[in-house]
Enzyme design. Structure first.
Site, PDB file in Angstrom:
ATOM      1  N   CYS A   1      -6.597   2.407  12.556  1.00 41.53           N
ATOM      2  CA  CYS A   1      -7.785   1.471  12.462  1.00 41.53           C
ATOM      3  C   CYS A   1      -7.036   0.134  13.458  1.00 41.53           C
ATOM      4  CB  CYS A   1      -8.028   1.490  11.071  1.00 41.53           C
ATOM      5  SG  CYS A   1      -6.285   0.567  10.212  1.00 41.53           S
TER       6      CYS A   1
ATOM      7  N   GLU B   1     -11.160  -2.175   3.841  1.00 40.64           N
ATOM      8  CA  GLU B   1     -10.453  -2.123   5.168  1.00 40.64           C
ATOM      9  C   GLU B   1     -11.336  -1.365   5.734  1.00 40.64           C
ATOM     10  OE1 GLU B   1      -8.123  -1.412   8.175  1.00 40.64           O
ATOM     11  OE2 GLU B   1      -6.519   0.366   6.053  1.00 40.64           O
TER      12      GLU B   1
HETATM   13  C1  UN1 Z   1      -4.484   2.534   9.728  1.00 43.31           C
HETATM   14  O1  UN1 Z   1      -4.669   2.780  10.504  1.00 43.31           O
HETATM   15  O2  UN1 Z   1      -5.623   2.457   8.340  1.00 43.31           O
HETATM   16  O3  UN1 Z   1      -0.821  -1.175  11.881  1.00 43.31           O
HETATM   17  C2  UN1 Z   1      -3.703   1.351   9.330  1.00 43.31           C
HETATM   18  C3  UN1 Z   1      -0.480  -0.097  11.575  1.00 43.31           C
HETATM   19  C4  UN1 Z   1      -0.215   0.969  10.356  1.00 43.31           C
HETATM   20  C5  UN1 Z   1      -1.090   1.026   9.495  1.00 43.31           C
HETATM   21  C6  UN1 Z   1      -2.686   0.829  10.204  1.00 43.31           C
HETATM   22  N1  UN1 Z   1       0.867  -0.061   9.667  1.00 43.31           N
HETATM   23  O4  UN1 Z   1      -0.908   0.401  13.223  1.00 43.31           O
END
Ligand code: UN1
Length: 514
Positions: free
Chosen positions: A299, A265
């Site tokens: 992310c 990820e």
């Molecule tokens: C991340 O930034 O690694 O969709 C995960 C989202 C959150 C998860 C982010 N539920 O922004």
């Protein structure tokens, strides 16, 4: 807001002796040098935590291997009971853990609490999944034969997480992994070790109360040694990695070398397309949450805004006005919407990116500056007149910088949208059913997540989460992501008195000798 730190740490079973050197395995151990946990809002020391040596690593791995052996024999619905109990404990500790996340990571308290809610949500999901580890049955082409598949535990799963979701991403992995019958070894970010220890302490409670083997264990490391060991260790069947594409690539190569499994990820470079007919009353709050929320350190953060040229001036004007309303400061203050970046390195990356965008010809219409310390605060920043092919726009800078790119019709917007190396999350704002469906079609967004009239961040746990291209291809959390934590076995059972071969092969020419 005045915070009684000692009371907070006590609520999370984080009294000094637990956070210090710890030689006896109790889910985690560390006899190496200490690592400082710091508050990014004022750079003060929160705790010092002992890190793992090579010996500590081996002790934790041995305990995980033994735990996995015992745990795989526990029926899956009973495994779900352990996760159910952890979900209840997380509900009880939501406020305290949410506060600790805000303190150590710098995200605002509402988002810290939201992160714990995400853990609770995946716990609930995993409890149900524990009774639904379904395999298929197939119709055999041979008479008197039955064919079916079943799912078995993998063994030990290594989970390497990033600072930006210090605990939720562990929960996506570990709670599904647990119901799937594995022991999980967690290597959290060295930037948020205390939140990880707090969660480990909660796990320890459930493990003790239910008399379970140590199915959740922790490796605190200040550098990359523990992650490198997990990647190379043949005892670790699956390595789940969250972080940059550069590090993900290295981890994946090492894991592939030993034919291990990887779940990646990695970086995102998420865009929102704003079509000419978009409802701007939805667009503006979605962009502000997506680009400024978590100080741009998700992310899924919105990094690029692909705006139809006819409405670009209006969108920028309204965004500037909305950005001016964002209170920046102490993440524990209820009115704050944006806290600090995680550390000085992140501030330097922000400053470099803004300078690079300016040098390329971008106009900084909002923000652009780092604030003077203490604390790692920067201004949320809008760069207008950006171009999609600038190197700074092509890469992920973990900071609240939004590049506004003007574009024409939908085909042009989609082609710009997809012209980056990453492929995590994406969105379009439009009232046109045709344009929405075109964006979601096989010739539309190339991302793992594609939304209509909601932003790029803030996904629910029920869907599979992950992305394509340099994001790494992994899927975590909901849907059928649980399958990554199990091995599939296909079985054919012959209950007839004959031995027919598949594909109609006659072996031995019908001779009775064979
Ligand atoms: C991340 O930034 O690694 O969709 C995960 C989202 C959150 C998860 C982010 N539920 O922004």
């Amino acid at each position: 807001m005045s915070l009684d730190r000692n009371a907070l740490l006590a609520r999370l079973d984080l009294q000094a002796q637990n956070a210090g050197a710890c030689a006896e395995p109790q889910g985690w151990r560390g006899t190496g040098p200490t690592l400082a946990s710091r508050n990014p809002s004022d750079e003060s020391l929160i705790a010092e935590i002992a890190t793992v040596t090579a010996d500590d690593y081996d002790a934790v791995l041995e305990s995980a291997v033994a735990a996995a052996r015992a745990w795989r024999e526990v029926p899956a619905p009973k495994r779900g009971e352990a996760v159910r109990r952890l979900g209840l404990l997380l509900r009880e500790k939501k406020d305290a853990l949410g506060t600790l996340i805000a303190l150590e990571n710098g995200k605002i308290k509402a988002e810290g609490d939201g992160e714990v809610q995400e853990m609770i949500d995946i716990a609930d999901f995993a409890v149900g999944q524990a009774r639904m580890l379904y395999g298929k049955t197939m119709h055999s082409e041979r008479p008197g034969h039955r064919m079916y598949e079943q799912w078995h535990p993998l063994g030990v799963v290594g989970v390497i997480t990033a600072f930006n979701f210090p605990v939720a991403v562990w929960a996506w992995n570990a709670l599904l992994s647990a119901v799937c019958g594995n022991a999980t070894v967690w290597k959290p970010s060295p930037k948020t070790p205390l939140a990880a220890i707090a969660v480990q302490q909660l796990c320890n409670r459930i493990i003790a109360e239910l008399n379970l083997p140590p199915i959740f264990t922790l490796l605190i490391d200040s550098g990359r040694d523990a992650a490198a060991r997990l990647a190379a260790d043949p005892r670790v069947s699956l390595v789940s990695f969250t972080g940059s594409s550069a590090v993900g690539r290295q981890i994946a190569q090492v894991v592939a070398e030993r034919f291990g499994r990887c779940l990646l990820e990695c970086s995102g470079n998420n865009a929102i397309i704003v079509a000419a007919d978009a409802d701007l009353d939805l667009v503006i709050p979605a962009v502000v949450f997506g680009a400024v929320g978590t100080a741009g350190q998700r992310c899924t953060t919105t990094r690029r805004l692909l705006v139809h040229e006819s409405i670009e001036p209006e969108v920028v004007r309204r965004l500037e006005a909305a950005y001016a309303q964002v209170p920046i400061g102490d993440p524990l203050e209820p009115s704050t919407l944006m806290g600090p970046l995680i550390d000085a390195t992140a501030v330097a990356a922000f400053t470099r990116a803004v300078a690079e965008a300016r040098a390329a010809g971008g106009t900084v219409v909002y923000g652009g500056n780092a604030k003077t310390g203490p604390g790692f605060f920067v201004e949320p920043t809008i760069v207008r007149n950006a171009r999609n092919d600038w190197p700074v726009v092509q890469r992920e800078t973990f900071a609240p910088i939004l590049y506004v790119i003007r574009c024409g019709d939908l085909p042009e917007a989609i082609s710009l949208h997809n012209a980056v190396p990453q492929g995590l999350s994406s969105a379009i704002f439009t009232r046109s059913l045709r344009d929405a469906e075109a964006f979601l079609s096989a010739t539309g967004s190339d991302c793992g997540i594609a939304n209509v009239n909601i932003g790029t961040s803030g996904a629910e746990i029920g869907g599979a989460f992950g992305g394509e291209k340099e994001t790494g291809g992994g899927r975590e959390a909901g849907s059928d992501a649980w399958q990554a934590y199990m091995r599939r076995q296909t079985s054919t059972i012959n209950w007839s008195r004959e031995l027919p071969l598949a594909q109609g092969i006659k072996f031995g020419g019908g001779s009775n000798a064979l």
